[in-house]
Design a protein around this motif. Structure first.
Motif, short mmCIF file in Angstrom:
data_model
loop_
_atom_site.label_atom_id
_atom_site.label_comp_id
_atom_site.label_asym_id
_atom_site.label_seq_id
_atom_site.Cartn_x
_atom_site.Cartn_y
_atom_site.Cartn_z
N LEU A 184 0.82 -1.21 0.00
CA LEU A 184 0.00 0.00 0.00
C LEU A 184 0.86 1.26 0.00
O LEU A 184 0.54 2.25 -0.68
CB LEU A 184 -0.94 0.00 1.21
CG LEU A 184 -2.11 -0.97 1.14
CD1 LEU A 184 -2.86 -1.00 2.47
CD2 LEU A 184 -3.04 -0.59 0.02
N LEU A 200 2.13 1.78 -3.46
CA LEU A 200 1.06 2.31 -4.30
C LEU A 200 0.86 3.80 -4.06
O LEU A 200 0.70 4.58 -5.00
CB LEU A 200 -0.24 1.55 -4.06
CG LEU A 200 -1.48 2.07 -4.78
CD1 LEU A 200 -1.29 1.95 -6.30
CD2 LEU A 200 -2.72 1.35 -4.33
N MET A 201 0.87 4.22 -2.79
CA MET A 201 0.70 5.63 -2.48
C MET A 201 1.85 6.47 -3.03
O MET A 201 1.64 7.58 -3.53
CB MET A 201 0.55 5.82 -0.97
CG MET A 201 -0.76 5.29 -0.43
SD MET A 201 -0.95 5.51 1.33
CE MET A 201 -0.93 7.26 1.47
N CYS A 256 1.30 6.76 -6.76
CA CYS A 256 0.20 7.70 -7.05
C CYS A 256 0.66 9.14 -6.85
O CYS A 256 0.34 10.03 -7.65
CB CYS A 256 -1.00 7.39 -6.15
SG CYS A 256 -1.86 5.88 -6.58
N VAL A 296 -4.55 8.68 -11.05
CA VAL A 296 -4.37 7.95 -9.79
C VAL A 296 -5.44 6.88 -9.64
O VAL A 296 -5.15 5.75 -9.24
CB VAL A 296 -4.37 8.94 -8.60
CG1 VAL A 296 -4.53 8.22 -7.28
CG2 VAL A 296 -3.10 9.75 -8.62
N CYS A 297 -6.68 7.20 -9.95
CA CYS A 297 -7.77 6.20 -9.87
C CYS A 297 -7.54 5.05 -10.84
O CYS A 297 -7.72 3.88 -10.48
CB CYS A 297 -9.11 6.86 -10.13
SG CYS A 297 -9.65 7.97 -8.84
N THR A 338 -4.75 2.84 -9.49
CA THR A 338 -5.22 2.05 -8.35
C THR A 338 -6.06 0.87 -8.80
O THR A 338 -5.90 -0.26 -8.31
CB THR A 338 -6.03 2.93 -7.38
OG1 THR A 338 -5.21 4.04 -7.00
CG2 THR A 338 -6.45 2.16 -6.16
N VAL A 339 -6.94 1.07 -9.75
CA VAL A 339 -7.77 -0.02 -10.26
C VAL A 339 -6.92 -1.03 -11.02
O VAL A 339 -7.13 -2.24 -10.92
CB VAL A 339 -8.91 0.54 -11.15
CG1 VAL A 339 -9.62 -0.58 -11.89
CG2 VAL A 339 -9.90 1.32 -10.30
N ARG A 381 -4.94 -3.30 -8.42
CA ARG A 381 -5.63 -3.77 -7.22
C ARG A 381 -5.40 -5.25 -6.96
O ARG A 381 -5.34 -5.68 -5.82
CB ARG A 381 -7.12 -3.48 -7.31
CG ARG A 381 -7.88 -4.35 -8.31
CD ARG A 381 -9.35 -3.95 -8.38
NE ARG A 381 -10.09 -4.81 -9.27
CZ ARG A 381 -10.14 -4.68 -10.58
NH1 ARG A 381 -9.48 -3.71 -11.16
NH2 ARG A 381 -10.84 -5.52 -11.31
N ILE A 439 -2.07 -5.61 -5.17
CA ILE A 439 -2.01 -5.02 -3.83
C ILE A 439 -2.77 -5.89 -2.83
O ILE A 439 -2.23 -6.28 -1.80
CB ILE A 439 -2.59 -3.59 -3.83
CG1 ILE A 439 -1.79 -2.70 -4.80
CG2 ILE A 439 -2.59 -3.00 -2.43
CD1 ILE A 439 -0.33 -2.55 -4.46
#
Length: 141
Positions: free
Chosen positions: A80, A83-84, A87, A125-126, A129-130, A133, A136
């Protein structure tokens, strides 16, 4: 037996068992033989009991699903955090690109470009994330 089949749920829905009596194997064995037909098109070998047919189906499912795609050696918190960071880097790159495009512009034109860059950054960013996923937090057990 119905309860065991109710608890058996695979997230992709392609491995749902249908346990039936195999007529040919039953005649050859002289007793009822069950076979589990999978919704993916695979059929297990005939078994004497429903539990054995379901067990053979579970072996089929476990060989088809395999391990999760995410790196098992890396804890979820680290994934996570990565990922942040990705992003944030993507969003900052979008804002930097917008500042280059704005250049010497002022007023409403600069504000419009800046607002569009913010919306574009959130959209990127969205989408990121998708897209990641499953790496993650995989849903397969």
């Amino acid at each position: 037996m119905k309860g065991a089949l109710d608890r058996f749920a695979i997230d992709d829905g392609r491995h749902v068992p249908n346990i039936v009596i195999d007529d040919d194997a039953s005649v050859a064995a002289g007793e009822a033989c069950y076979v589990a037909h999978c919704s993916c098109g695979n059929a297990t070998r005939p078994a004497i009991a429903k539990e054995l047919a379901l067990s053979a189906h579970m072996e089929h499912v476990s060989t088809r699903l395999g391990p999760s795609r995410g790196p098992d050696w890396m804890p979820l918190g680290v994934r996570l955090t990565l990922l942040m960071i990705a992003c944030l880097a993507l969003f900052m790159a979008t804002q930097f690109g917008a500042s280059l495009v704005i250049g010497n512009r002022t007023g409403a034109e600069a504000n419009t470009i800046w607002a569009g860059a913010i919306l574009l950054g959130f959209a990127e960013v969205c989408i990121l994330t998708v897209a990641v996923r499953r790496f993650i937090a995989p849903t397969k057990l």
